[in-house]
Design a protein around this motif. Structure first.
Motif, PDB file in Angstrom:
ATOM      1  N   MET A 264      17.626 -36.823  -8.315  1.00  0.00           N
ATOM      2  CA  MET A 264      19.071 -37.007  -8.184  1.00  0.00           C
ATOM      3  C   MET A 264      19.829 -35.766  -8.648  1.00  0.00           C
ATOM      4  O   MET A 264      20.935 -35.493  -8.190  1.00  0.00           O
ATOM      5  CB  MET A 264      19.518 -38.241  -8.967  1.00  0.00           C
ATOM      6  N   ALA A 265      19.220 -35.000  -9.560  1.00  0.00           N
ATOM      7  CA  ALA A 265      19.838 -33.775 -10.061  1.00  0.00           C
ATOM      8  C   ALA A 265      19.500 -32.559  -9.212  1.00  0.00           C
ATOM      9  O   ALA A 265      19.844 -31.438  -9.588  1.00  0.00           O
ATOM     10  CB  ALA A 265      19.405 -33.535 -11.503  1.00  0.00           C
ATOM     11  N   ALA A 266      18.841 -32.790  -8.071  1.00  0.00           N
ATOM     12  CA  ALA A 266      18.452 -31.699  -7.170  1.00  0.00           C
ATOM     13  C   ALA A 266      17.619 -30.651  -7.895  1.00  0.00           C
ATOM     14  O   ALA A 266      17.725 -29.447  -7.616  1.00  0.00           O
ATOM     15  CB  ALA A 266      19.687 -31.062  -6.530  1.00  0.00           C
ATOM     16  N   GLY A 267      16.775 -31.090  -8.812  1.00  0.00           N
ATOM     17  CA  GLY A 267      15.872 -30.201  -9.509  1.00  0.00           C
ATOM     18  C   GLY A 267      16.427 -29.574 -10.766  1.00  0.00           C
ATOM     19  O   GLY A 267      15.685 -28.967 -11.542  1.00  0.00           O
ATOM     20  N   ARG A 268      17.728 -29.709 -10.981  1.00  0.00           N
ATOM     21  CA  ARG A 268      18.337 -29.115 -12.171  1.00  0.00           C
ATOM     22  C   ARG A 268      17.990 -29.944 -13.416  1.00  0.00           C
ATOM     23  O   ARG A 268      17.682 -31.126 -13.314  1.00  0.00           O
ATOM     24  CB  ARG A 268      19.857 -29.029 -12.018  1.00  0.00           C
ATOM     25  N   PRO A 269      18.082 -29.328 -14.606  1.00  0.00           N
ATOM     26  CA  PRO A 269      17.890 -30.109 -15.832  1.00  0.00           C
ATOM     27  C   PRO A 269      18.880 -31.274 -15.905  1.00  0.00           C
ATOM     28  O   PRO A 269      20.019 -31.173 -15.446  1.00  0.00           O
ATOM     29  CB  PRO A 269      18.163 -29.085 -16.943  1.00  0.00           C
ATOM     30  N   TRP A 270      18.450 -32.368 -16.487  1.00  0.00           N
ATOM     31  CA  TRP A 270      19.243 -33.585 -16.557  1.00  0.00           C
ATOM     32  C   TRP A 270      19.226 -34.123 -17.988  1.00  0.00           C
ATOM     33  O   TRP A 270      18.501 -33.626 -18.842  1.00  0.00           O
ATOM     34  CB  TRP A 270      18.712 -34.624 -15.564  1.00  0.00           C
ATOM     35  N   LEU A 271      20.042 -35.147 -18.202  1.00  0.00           N
ATOM     36  CA  LEU A 271      20.230 -35.690 -19.552  1.00  0.00           C
ATOM     37  C   LEU A 271      19.767 -37.142 -19.604  1.00  0.00           C
ATOM     38  O   LEU A 271      20.200 -37.968 -18.799  1.00  0.00           O
ATOM     39  CB  LEU A 271      21.714 -35.599 -19.930  1.00  0.00           C
ATOM     40  N   LEU A 272      18.892 -37.439 -20.531  1.00  0.00           N
ATOM     41  CA  LEU A 272      18.542 -38.828 -20.839  1.00  0.00           C
ATOM     42  C   LEU A 272      19.612 -39.359 -21.779  1.00  0.00           C
ATOM     43  O   LEU A 272      19.632 -39.031 -22.968  1.00  0.00           O
ATOM     44  CB  LEU A 272      17.159 -38.895 -21.493  1.00  0.00           C
ATOM     45  N   MET A 273      20.535 -40.157 -21.245  1.00  0.00           N
ATOM     46  CA  MET A 273      21.670 -40.615 -22.034  1.00  0.00           C
ATOM     47  C   MET A 273      21.289 -41.735 -22.999  1.00  0.00           C
ATOM     48  O   MET A 273      21.815 -41.807 -24.111  1.00  0.00           O
ATOM     49  CB  MET A 273      22.795 -41.098 -21.108  1.00  0.00           C
TER      50      MET A 273
END
Length: 677
Positions: A303-312
């Motif tokens: 969903m982030a298109a491969g970018r780093p994401w956040l586990l909220m």
């Protein structure tokens, strides 16, 4: 998107670590202890204000910022950044009393009462007005506050109120339909309303699919799910617009829920955020919950298109909302958290910071438990914070998968409507079957929408796309034509995006691509199995396949235990254009499916991250001239893995081998030549 998680982690100086902070639940003297302990635990980011509407706006015409002001200043003066939430997920009692028609109504006509969270209809004009006004005041107050690092819009959109059947929703649904279909003739054709005399002659005749005498119209139900997700998305966009206008330059996110939330299209929400945030909680009843964790992490990255994401949000131990809330074992919190990090998260947050003393979630674990700083959970949380500080160099690096797994909420909705061939054939079961086959071989995959660009991938897996639009069909077909390797699970491609059967033979949209026709779907009773010639089997579902150019790779046994498709193809392969397409004509057993996935990957020249015993999970993050290998041991045995590099966490590398203890995690900074990165 002009902002990203990289902007936040640069400000923090490393991995974001913390959780939901709810100081309104506690007296002021506790707040100073909180910030002291946050420092001790390595916390650098907290989410504030998620459920604070009744504190901020105690009466319709009164705003009270005293608590927020003090808390924001306190956090800033102690070097802790704030993810500030718009508290619109929990309207206060005065709102529902003043606007009783804003409370949602169930399909059976029950008006839900105040007393929980998300007690509002997404299409309520009164709610929209009140929420937008609140967000405007909040943004104006804190847009320039030095503690503000990012905005958190709402909380878990649609978790409890995705579907409302009130008159406001009916009016909004009709408007949505008119925009989608333009004319009643098109709508009637799309829904097949000549069946059971449902043909509409006026838009006002159309209601939400409320409780009725028999099966509801599936086209209407599917569109209502789409409308309901879009109604929530409109609210998200409205709040986002207010924040962007008043507070430009501050990253905006919302916590989507991956496979935990069926009724909201996560792809659509993720596309409208500067950075992607997700919540994930382990299903306690699932002995393979760690595979579910990996799947959801890969979905977040997709969903982030491969970018780093956040586990909220995730939990330090037990949650409070499952039938049996199993506590995590020693080492499990670390293992879970580092698995998310391995799969691309640059922020790792918990719900919540301090465990509640009262309220519905007082038995939900937290970073600071009821026992305070004496118990195991606090020691684990503090040790984890220190370890993440040492791992900060991984931020900004990415996970690259050679395989794409296609995941679609619209197909999930359509597959599980009423009156399907089998209500035991569930979408997530199919996804998890195929995903676990990849996971067990340490083959990294990105979990993507069917509309995503597939050209970078050596292989594409379609666990199930019962519903497949023309555009997505073309996307998949072009991928194979141009040399891709595709594997498709059973009962895929059979209906269009209106849930109308594609005629001319199943599997409809994929018939020519796969080189076969499915003569009949043959669902199995829960106790039945259909044996394949190689001794493996299929359960729940098989199909009678007629090859039309494909090659049969495996057959059902030509004996009574071969089931209703006895002697027929179970797995096929078809050359199409410059590529190859495989098809599984049943829900194959884990071993049979793993054999198929291995064959597909070998022909597509996909290799595992490492070769290791089953249960040793391996993921690699890579960036500019640096690479990090995460080794996660889900077994009760010590496992040695050949590596070239320096151990950063869990163990040192000795003589080219990393030793991973039972239940442990090792991170290795690899020695890579510049040309290979």
């Amino acid at each position: 998107m002009t902002q990203s998680l990289n902007d936040v982690t640069r400000r923090l100086g490393g991995i974001a670590y913390g959780g939901d902070y709810n100081p309104e639940q506690w007296p002021k003297e506790v707040w100073h202890e909180d910030v002291r302990l946050m420092h001790e635990a390595g916390v650098n980011l907290v989410t504030v204000g998620v459920f604070s509407w009744s504190r901020i706006q105690p009466r319709p015409d009164v705003y009270d910022w005293s608590l927020h002001d003090e808390v924001m200043d306190l956090l800033h003066h102690n070097g802790i950044a704030v993810d500030l939430a718009t508290p619109t997920a929990a309207p206060p009692p005065w709102f529902t009393r003043k606007h009783p028609d804003a409370r949602p109504i169930t399909a059976s006509g029950t008006r839900l009462a105040h007393g929980s969270r998300q007690v509002f209809c997404p299409s309520s004009p009164a709610y929209a007005e009140a929420a937008d006004a609140l967000v405007g005041e909040l943004a104006t107050r804190y847009a320039d506050h030095p503690a503000l690092a990012m905005w958190h819009v709402h909380n878990e959109w649609g978790n409890h109120n995705a579907l409302c059947y009130c008159d406001n929703s009916a009016d909004a649904f009709r408007a949505w339909l008119q925009d989608r279909y333009k004319s009643l003739d098109v709508l009637n054709d799309s829904w097949g309303t000549d069946f059971w005399s449902q043909r509409y002659g006026d838009w006002e005749e159309i209601d939400p699919p409320r409780e009725t005498t028999a099966f509801r119209n599936p086209g209407q139900e599917l569109d209502y799910l789409r409308f309901s997700s879009d109604a929530l998305l409109r609210r998200h966009l409205a709040e986002t617009a207010v924040l962007r206008r008043i507070s430009p330059g501050i990253p905006i996110t919302t916590n989507v829920m991956g496979t935990l939330e069926k009724k909201v299209d996560g792809h659509a929400f993720a596309a409208e955020c500067d950075l992607v945030s997700v919540d994930h909680y382990l299903p306690a009843a699932d002995p393979h919950g760690h595979v579910d964790l990996a799947l959801n992490a890969d979905l977040a990255r997709g969903m982030a298109a491969g970018r780093p994401w956040l586990l909220m949000e995730h939990s330090t131990s037990a949650v409070n909302w499952q039938p049996v809330n199993v506590a995590k074992q020693p080492g499990e919190t670390r293992r879970n958290t580092l698995t998310h990090l391995a799969r691309g998260a640059d922020g790792l947050m918990f719900f919540q910071w301090r465990q509640s003393r009262a309220g519905a979630e007082k038995w939900h674990s937290a970073m600071l438990p009821h026992a305070g700083t004496e118990g195991r959970i606090w020691k684990d949380v503090s040790a984890l914070g220190a370890e993440l500080a040492h791992l900060s160099e991984v931020t900004g690096t990415r996970v690259h998968g050679d395989v794409a797994v296609l995941f679609d909420w619209h197909s999930w909705w359509a597959l599980e409507l009423q009156a399907r061939p089998s209500d035991q054939f569930r979408y997530l079961d199919a996804v998890r079957d195929w995903y676990e086959a990849l996971w067990s071989m340490n083959i990294t995959c990105d979990v993507l929408s069917p509309s995503a660009d597939l050209t970078p991938y050596r292989a594409v897996i379609v666990p199930n796309l019962y519903l497949l639009s023309d555009d997505d069909t073309d996307n998949i077909t072009r991928y194979v034509q141009h040399g891709g390797h595709l594997a498709v699970g059973c009962f895929s491609g059979v209906v269009d995006d209106c849930d109308r059967v594609r005629l001319g033979g199943h599997p409809g949209a994929l018939r020519d691509l796969l080189g076969l026709v499915v003569d009949e779907f043959l669902p199995l009773r829960s106790s039945d199995r259909a044996r394949l010639e190689d001794g493996t089997d299929a359960r729940q579902w098989v199909e009678r396949i007629e090859p039309r150019g494909c090659t049969t790779i495996r057959r059902f046994a030509d004996t009574a235990d071969g089931g209703p498709a006895r002697g027929g193809p179970a797995v096929t392969r078809h050359s199409f254009g410059r590529g190859t397409a495989w098809y599984a004509g049943g829900r194959l057993s884990p071993q049979s499916l793993q054999d198929l996935v291995r064959e597909v990957c070998e022909q597509a020249h996909v290799t595992p991250v490492v070769v290791a015993p089953l249960g040793l999970e391996a993921v690699r993050r890579a960036g500019h001239r640096r690479s990090y290998l995460f080794l996660i041991n889900h077994t009760q045995e010590t496992v040695g893995v050949a590596v070239a590099g320096v151990g950063l966490a869990g163990a040192e590398v000795v003589d080219g081998q990393a030793v991973v203890p039972p239940g442990g995690v090792v991170v290795v900074r690899e020695d890579l030549p510049a040309a290979s990165v």
